[in-house]
Design a protein around this motif. Sequence first.
Motif, PDB file in Angstrom:
ATOM      1  N   LYS A 268      29.890 -20.889 -27.019  1.00 28.05           N
ATOM      2  CA  LYS A 268      28.855 -21.890 -27.314  1.00 28.05           C
ATOM      3  C   LYS A 268      29.535 -23.231 -27.580  1.00 28.05           C
ATOM      4  O   LYS A 268      30.346 -23.346 -28.498  1.00 28.05           O
ATOM      5  N   GLN A 269      29.223 -24.205 -26.765  1.00 32.89           N
ATOM      6  CA  GLN A 269      29.767 -25.547 -26.955  1.00 32.89           C
ATOM      7  C   GLN A 269      29.075 -26.213 -28.137  1.00 32.89           C
ATOM      8  O   GLN A 269      27.854 -26.146 -28.281  1.00 32.89           O
ATOM      9  N   LEU A 270      29.868 -26.887 -28.976  1.00 29.21           N
ATOM     10  CA  LEU A 270      29.373 -27.485 -30.209  1.00 29.21           C
ATOM     11  C   LEU A 270      29.635 -28.985 -30.227  1.00 29.21           C
ATOM     12  O   LEU A 270      30.412 -29.511 -29.426  1.00 29.21           O
ATOM     13  N   ASP A 271      28.995 -29.632 -31.167  1.00 27.87           N
ATOM     14  CA  ASP A 271      29.238 -31.057 -31.377  1.00 27.87           C
ATOM     15  C   ASP A 271      30.696 -31.298 -31.789  1.00 27.87           C
ATOM     16  O   ASP A 271      31.385 -30.378 -32.241  1.00 27.87           O
ATOM     17  N   ASN A 272      31.143 -32.508 -31.635  1.00 23.84           N
ATOM     18  CA  ASN A 272      32.494 -32.905 -32.040  1.00 23.84           C
ATOM     19  C   ASN A 272      33.582 -32.180 -31.237  1.00 23.84           C
ATOM     20  O   ASN A 272      34.678 -31.937 -31.740  1.00 23.84           O
ATOM     21  N   LYS A 273      33.247 -31.785 -29.992  1.00 20.75           N
ATOM     22  CA  LYS A 273      34.194 -31.108 -29.094  1.00 20.75           C
ATOM     23  C   LYS A 273      34.712 -29.795 -29.683  1.00 20.75           C
ATOM     24  O   LYS A 273      35.845 -29.380 -29.415  1.00 20.75           O
ATOM     25  N   GLU A 274      33.861 -29.128 -30.463  1.00 20.64           N
ATOM     26  CA  GLU A 274      34.212 -27.825 -31.015  1.00 20.64           C
ATOM     27  C   GLU A 274      33.495 -26.720 -30.230  1.00 20.64           C
ATOM     28  O   GLU A 274      32.602 -26.988 -29.428  1.00 20.64           O
ATOM     29  N   LYS A 275      33.902 -25.475 -30.464  1.00 22.72           N
ATOM     30  CA  LYS A 275      33.323 -24.352 -29.743  1.00 22.72           C
ATOM     31  C   LYS A 275      33.257 -23.134 -30.652  1.00 22.72           C
ATOM     32  O   LYS A 275      34.078 -22.972 -31.561  1.00 22.72           O
ATOM     33  N   ALA A 276      32.264 -22.270 -30.352  1.00 22.24           N
ATOM     34  CA  ALA A 276      32.209 -20.960 -30.980  1.00 22.24           C
ATOM     35  C   ALA A 276      32.448 -19.908 -29.909  1.00 22.24           C
ATOM     36  O   ALA A 276      32.047 -20.068 -28.757  1.00 22.24           O
ATOM     37  N   VAL A 277      33.118 -18.820 -30.306  1.00 16.57           N
ATOM     38  CA  VAL A 277      33.430 -17.716 -29.401  1.00 16.57           C
ATOM     39  C   VAL A 277      32.967 -16.419 -30.042  1.00 16.57           C
ATOM     40  O   VAL A 277      33.276 -16.151 -31.209  1.00 16.57           O
ATOM     41  N   CYS A 278      32.215 -15.626 -29.289  1.00 18.30           N
ATOM     42  CA  CYS A 278      31.748 -14.323 -29.773  1.00 18.30           C
ATOM     43  C   CYS A 278      32.271 -13.242 -28.842  1.00 18.30           C
ATOM     44  O   CYS A 278      31.976 -13.246 -27.642  1.00 18.30           O
ATOM     45  N   LEU A 279      33.057 -12.319 -29.389  1.00 17.27           N
ATOM     46  CA  LEU A 279      33.580 -11.178 -28.636  1.00 17.27           C
ATOM     47  C   LEU A 279      32.687  -9.985 -28.939  1.00 17.27           C
ATOM     48  O   LEU A 279      32.594  -9.551 -30.093  1.00 17.27           O
ATOM     49  N   LEU A 280      32.011  -9.454 -27.925  1.00 14.40           N
ATOM     50  CA  LEU A 280      30.995  -8.421 -28.108  1.00 14.40           C
ATOM     51  C   LEU A 280      31.440  -7.093 -27.505  1.00 14.40           C
ATOM     52  O   LEU A 280      31.694  -7.001 -26.298  1.00 14.40           O
ATOM     53  N   ASN A 281      31.531  -6.082 -28.353  1.00 14.73           N
ATOM     54  CA  ASN A 281      31.791  -4.713 -27.894  1.00 14.73           C
ATOM     55  C   ASN A 281      30.452  -3.986 -27.790  1.00 14.73           C
ATOM     56  O   ASN A 281      29.894  -3.536 -28.787  1.00 14.73           O
TER      57      ASN A 281
END
Length: 394
Positions: free
Chosen positions: A310-323
């Motif tokens: 998920k692209q975020l404000d301030n050029k940050e990102k979230a990453v979700c690893l799903l099993n």
Amino acid sequence: MKKAILNLVVVLFSLSHFAQKFENLAKTPPMGWNSWNKYGCDVDEKLIMKMADEIVNSGMQEVGYEYVVIDDCWQVGRSEDGEIIVDKERFPSGMKKLADYIHSKGLKFGIYSCAGTETCQERPGSRGYEFQDARTYARWEVDFLKHDWCNTSTQNAQASYSIMRDALFAAGRPIVFSICEWGKSEPWEWGKDVGHLWRTTGDIRDSWESMISIVDKEKDLFKFAEPGSWNDPDMLEVGNGGMTTEEYKTHFSLWCMLAAPLMAGNDLSDMTKETKEILMNRDLIAINQDVLGKQGFVYRDNGDYQIWIKQLDNKEKAVCLLNRSDEVKKVQVDFNLLLKANSSIGWRTYIDPYELKDYSVRDLWEHKSVNIGDGTIFLTIPPHAVKVFKFVRN
């Protein structure tokens, strides 16, 4: 006949004059509580007031939950002049008094109706009464309307929801408009001009299979989400008992990655410690409420293992690893590649010019920074579980 023609002229004039939705609402996904998943038709004003109290007392209000929404079964008929009638036994004080109570808590009041002749529980729907009902909701100081799709026969969804949109605008009170059409007519294609959020699937059930099947239907719709216009995979089941704690954490994580509305649907007066920790995870809520308004996308799909970004404000990102599997999974994670991933190109091309040295990585369930060394680490993920990280600019 003359009266019918006059009414038609009034409606046509209203449609042409008020053909727009309220802007500057739901700039981030709405957060709140809805009665349906836990209580169904067994609702009354004491319950709704109690849930409003619990949102405040539990700390949920502090982390962003604000809407208290009564779902179906509050209405019992219409008067001779067409006015919607509230169930006086269950809501003896009336909706305006209930709205006043909710507003006194610093919260917002939501209500339910249906685009058809009857609601899903065979209560009076809004078809043919849209402008009258909208004026009533405005008088009651409603802030949120969930509009369902039962008993609609051959109605056109876009046209039907546009009539209610115009009615709300004509009534003059800014009301978040939730299109609950179940994705039948691809509302993501037209919903932006009509409502603030639109259901993309049928109803969720309190099970892993139901929840993950909704995610599968939602994952390719990321390009349609933006501030004021959200894909809605339905309400949360966290705390209702049908899934494990790990599965509820996955449920909540994915809804946050999807930039989905976060509408709790459990008994807020009887929450376990684990349920509270899930629903009030500030780190995950911040991902959901990020002002850039981007829905997460599947960066890599290996069937039973997925990587979401998920692209975020301030050029940050979230990453979700799903099993997704029923077995423990050991995975190698290259944070250098994840930082550069961009949905507009695809996972085999990396175009974001970010450097890992400019970021720290935060584990959003452990609530702490992660030492990733040169960028590659190995992780163990339990069945039906997630690991969620955020790239935070230094």
